[in-house]
Design a protein around this motif. Structure first.
Motif, PDB file in Angstrom:
ATOM      1  N   THR A  38     -36.272  61.645  36.208  1.00 15.43           N
ATOM      2  CA  THR A  38     -36.964  62.835  35.429  1.00 15.43           C
ATOM      3  C   THR A  38     -38.427  62.988  35.579  1.00 15.43           C
ATOM      4  O   THR A  38     -38.896  64.132  36.110  1.00 15.43           O
ATOM      5  CB  THR A  38     -36.542  62.714  33.913  1.00 15.43           C
ATOM      6  N   ARG A  83     -39.167  63.770  39.406  1.00 16.86           N
ATOM      7  CA  ARG A  83     -38.932  65.279  39.534  1.00 16.86           C
ATOM      8  C   ARG A  83     -39.969  66.001  38.976  1.00 16.86           C
ATOM      9  O   ARG A  83     -40.734  67.132  39.420  1.00 16.86           O
ATOM     10  CB  ARG A  83     -37.625  65.590  38.875  1.00 16.86           C
ATOM     11  N   GLU A  84     -40.332  66.032  37.703  1.00 18.56           N
ATOM     12  CA  GLU A  84     -41.347  66.888  37.061  1.00 18.56           C
ATOM     13  C   GLU A  84     -42.743  66.810  37.517  1.00 18.56           C
ATOM     14  O   GLU A  84     -43.550  67.632  37.508  1.00 18.56           O
ATOM     15  CB  GLU A  84     -41.247  66.379  35.489  1.00 18.56           C
ATOM     16  N   ARG A  98     -43.452  66.085  40.666  1.00 22.89           N
ATOM     17  CA  ARG A  98     -43.547  66.396  42.206  1.00 22.89           C
ATOM     18  C   ARG A  98     -44.609  67.044  42.664  1.00 22.89           C
ATOM     19  O   ARG A  98     -45.108  66.742  44.020  1.00 22.89           O
ATOM     20  CB  ARG A  98     -42.034  67.392  42.414  1.00 22.89           C
ATOM     21  N   CYS A 136     -47.038  70.312  31.065  1.00 23.03           N
ATOM     22  CA  CYS A 136     -45.914  70.377  31.659  1.00 23.03           C
ATOM     23  C   CYS A 136     -46.129  70.453  33.137  1.00 23.03           C
ATOM     24  O   CYS A 136     -46.499  71.766  33.423  1.00 23.03           O
ATOM     25  CB  CYS A 136     -45.404  71.658  31.204  1.00 23.03           C
ATOM     26  N   THR A 181     -44.264  70.661  35.822  1.00 29.26           N
ATOM     27  CA  THR A 181     -42.980  71.155  36.462  1.00 29.26           C
ATOM     28  C   THR A 181     -43.397  72.420  37.282  1.00 29.26           C
ATOM     29  O   THR A 181     -43.876  73.488  36.780  1.00 29.26           O
ATOM     30  CB  THR A 181     -41.813  71.366  35.853  1.00 29.26           C
ATOM     31  N   LEU A 203     -37.598  72.228  29.256  1.00 29.58           N
ATOM     32  CA  LEU A 203     -36.769  72.089  30.341  1.00 29.58           C
ATOM     33  C   LEU A 203     -36.008  71.125  30.421  1.00 29.58           C
ATOM     34  O   LEU A 203     -35.085  71.225  30.890  1.00 29.58           O
ATOM     35  CB  LEU A 203     -37.996  71.605  31.325  1.00 29.58           C
TER      36      LEU A 203
END
Length: 171
Positions: free
Chosen positions: A84, A87-88, A90, A121, A123, A159
């Motif tokens: 997680t 991914r966030e 990246r 955040c 992402t 998210l």
């Protein structure tokens, strides 16, 4: 996501409290937030779950907000083995070593000033966007920053809840 039921939401509504609490803890480390969401089960839609999350995030005490932030690794240093956070974050993966070092320095400066991790955040954001955000926010007052953190946390929670409602738990 709107009113349709999904496998993850169906699971969440029917899971034992301990299992649902563990899944919520992966979304947000604040115990009060998780308890508030558990107390309102079952949810008729993902939108209802998101609304409950927004309310619970807005209602977090300073202690609860600190607890939530403690569950987030610094930008540029995702938790090892945690898909997680990787991914966030990246957007930091392809950053130059110079930019990564600058981000580390800014993270430490931010933590020294505010006493907690820089929360954003991440992402969909590039490394440069995250660096620019911490540069901009470092001049905030502690109160201004806590309100920004609360808004960023609400985005992150949504998210992560979207993923939970669609797919079910990752724990």
């Amino acid at each position: 996501m709107t009113s349709r039921s999904t496998p993850g939401l169906t699971w969440f509504n029917s899971a034992a409290d301990a299992e649902a609490r563990a899944a919520l803890h992966e979304v947000c480390a604040a115990r009060g937030w998780g308890s508030a969401l558990l107390a309102q089960r079952p949810y008729g839609s993902a939108d209802a779950l998101f609304a409950a999350s927004d309310e619970a995030t807005a209602a977090l005490t300073d202690e609860g907000l600190d607890e939530a932030m403690a569950g987030h690794p610094p930008i540029g240093r995702p938790k090892p083995g945690d898909p997680t956070s990787s991914r966030e974050q990246r957007g930091m993966a392809g950053a130059s070593e110079v930019l990564k070092a600058e981000m580390l320095e800014l993270n430490l400066e931010y933590q020294d000033k505010f006493g907690h991790v820089f929360l954003i955040c991440a992402t969909g954001r590039s490394a440069e966007e995250m660096r620019d955000a911490v540069r901009h926010r470092i001049d905030n007052t502690p109160q201004q920053e806590r309100e920004i953190v609360r808004r960023e946390l609400a985005k992150i929670n949504r998210l992560r809840l979207t993923r939970l409602a669609e797919e079910g738990p990752t724990v």
